[in-house]
Design an enzyme around this catalytic site. Sequence first.
Site, PDB file in Angstrom:
ATOM      1  CG  ASN A   9      -1.731   1.239   1.386  1.00 58.83           C
ATOM      2  OD1 ASN A   9      -1.808   2.049   0.459  1.00 58.83           O
ATOM      3  ND2 ASN A   9      -2.356   1.414   2.551  1.00 58.83           N
ATOM      4  CE  LYS A  11      -0.068   3.161   4.851  1.00 55.30           C
ATOM      5  NZ  LYS A  11      -0.013   3.240   6.294  1.00 55.30           N
ATOM      6  CG  HIS A  94      -5.807   2.012   5.237  1.00 54.82           C
ATOM      7  ND1 HIS A  94      -5.320   2.917   6.152  1.00 54.82           N
ATOM      8  CD2 HIS A  94      -4.828   1.091   5.050  1.00 54.82           C
ATOM      9  CE1 HIS A  94      -4.092   2.549   6.493  1.00 54.82           C
ATOM     10  NE2 HIS A  94      -3.759   1.448   5.835  1.00 54.82           N
ATOM     11  CD  GLU A  96      -2.823   5.456   6.801  1.00 52.12           C
ATOM     12  OE1 GLU A  96      -2.826   5.514   5.556  1.00 52.12           O
ATOM     13  OE2 GLU A  96      -1.909   4.909   7.455  1.00 52.12           O
ATOM     14  CD  GLU A 166      -3.392  -2.359   7.284  1.00 52.92           C
ATOM     15  OE1 GLU A 166      -2.364  -2.697   6.702  1.00 52.92           O
ATOM     16  OE2 GLU A 166      -3.932  -1.242   7.146  1.00 52.92           O
ATOM     17  N   GLY A 172       2.849   2.224  10.857  1.00 56.63           N
ATOM     18  CA  GLY A 172       3.848   3.289  10.709  1.00 56.63           C
ATOM     19  C   GLY A 172       4.567   3.634  11.999  1.00 56.63           C
ATOM     20  CB  SER A 212       5.520  -1.961  11.854  1.00 56.03           C
ATOM     21  OG  SER A 212       5.136  -0.626  12.164  1.00 56.03           O
TER      22      SER A 212
HETATM   23  P1  13P Z   1       3.200   0.362   7.634  1.00 54.90           P
HETATM   24  O1  13P Z   1       3.675  -0.945   7.015  1.00 54.90           O
HETATM   25  O2  13P Z   1       3.947   1.550   7.104  1.00 54.90           O
HETATM   26  O3  13P Z   1       3.125   0.285   9.118  1.00 54.90           O
HETATM   27  O4  13P Z   1       1.685   0.575   7.100  1.00 54.90           O
HETATM   28  C1  13P Z   1       0.753  -0.445   7.263  1.00 54.90           C
HETATM   29  C2  13P Z   1      -0.463  -0.093   6.491  1.00 54.90           C
HETATM   30  O5  13P Z   1      -1.217   0.775   6.871  1.00 54.90           O
HETATM   31  C3  13P Z   1      -0.731  -0.838   5.232  1.00 54.90           C
HETATM   32  O6  13P Z   1      -2.000  -0.579   4.756  1.00 54.90           O
END
Ligand code: 13P
Length: 250
Positions: A9, A11, A94, A96, A166, A172, A212
């Site tokens: 992803n 983002k 997601h 976010e 997640e 992150g 992560s």
């Molecule tokens: P990270 O791998 O950067 O922690 O992000 C995870 C994520 O949100 C994947 O959709």
Amino acid sequence: MRKPFIAGNWKMFKNKGDAKRFAEEFSKLYQNKAVDTAICAPFVHLEYLKEAFKGTGIKVGAQNVHHMPEGAYTGEISVGMLKSCNVDYCIIGHSERRQYFGETNEDVRQKIRQLVDNGIKPIMCVGENLEEREKDMQFQVVGRQMSESLVGFTISDLKDLTIAYEPIWAIGTGKTATAEQANEMCALIRGILDGMLGEYIAENTRIQYGGSVKPGNIKELMAQPEIDGALVGGASLIPEDFNNIIEFDK
Ligand code: 13P
């Protein structure tokens, strides 16, 4: 037997030149055909990536879609638009999007309806935040996300569904859920699928862990019986890192 599925992803990262460099390098690296893979990229790169990955087996996904088929929704992208770019997957719900754009379980349900009616495979994200985990409410929260988002679908609708667990506190932050914590939640998710849609969907749906994921921790996560793959943020931006994650079994 569920085939492992590891998706990246991106983002809101990478401009056109970055996407091109990634595609060229990653196409050469990806050899582990025992693992399905996809890159979920910003809308503007989807058409290019489909072309660049032609013949490699690497799939392409979007990160969101609007819940209506078309209309006066300035700035939004419809499922028909994704379909016309031959997109394979789309991430839905997601954390976010839930956190910064107010997406609800009902929005997630409507978006999945758009996708399954148009042959694009959903990757539905679920997960609790730190406060919910500290209050030991994680199973309740994820259970509700599952039941409210997947209500009203048939087995045939959801035959190509992927779920990504997640935990928000692991995204992150460099803080991974332990492999046991991730496996425990994936088992709960599979149980909910069984209760809602029966054994076929429960046994065949791939459940990813996200938060992560790095080359150094993927092996332990993939060794868990209920974890079938990963949704990778930061480490999917670098071709070597992402490919090392895909080669977890080497
Ligand atoms: P990270 O791998 O950067 O922690 O992000 C995870 C994520 O949100 C994947 O959709």
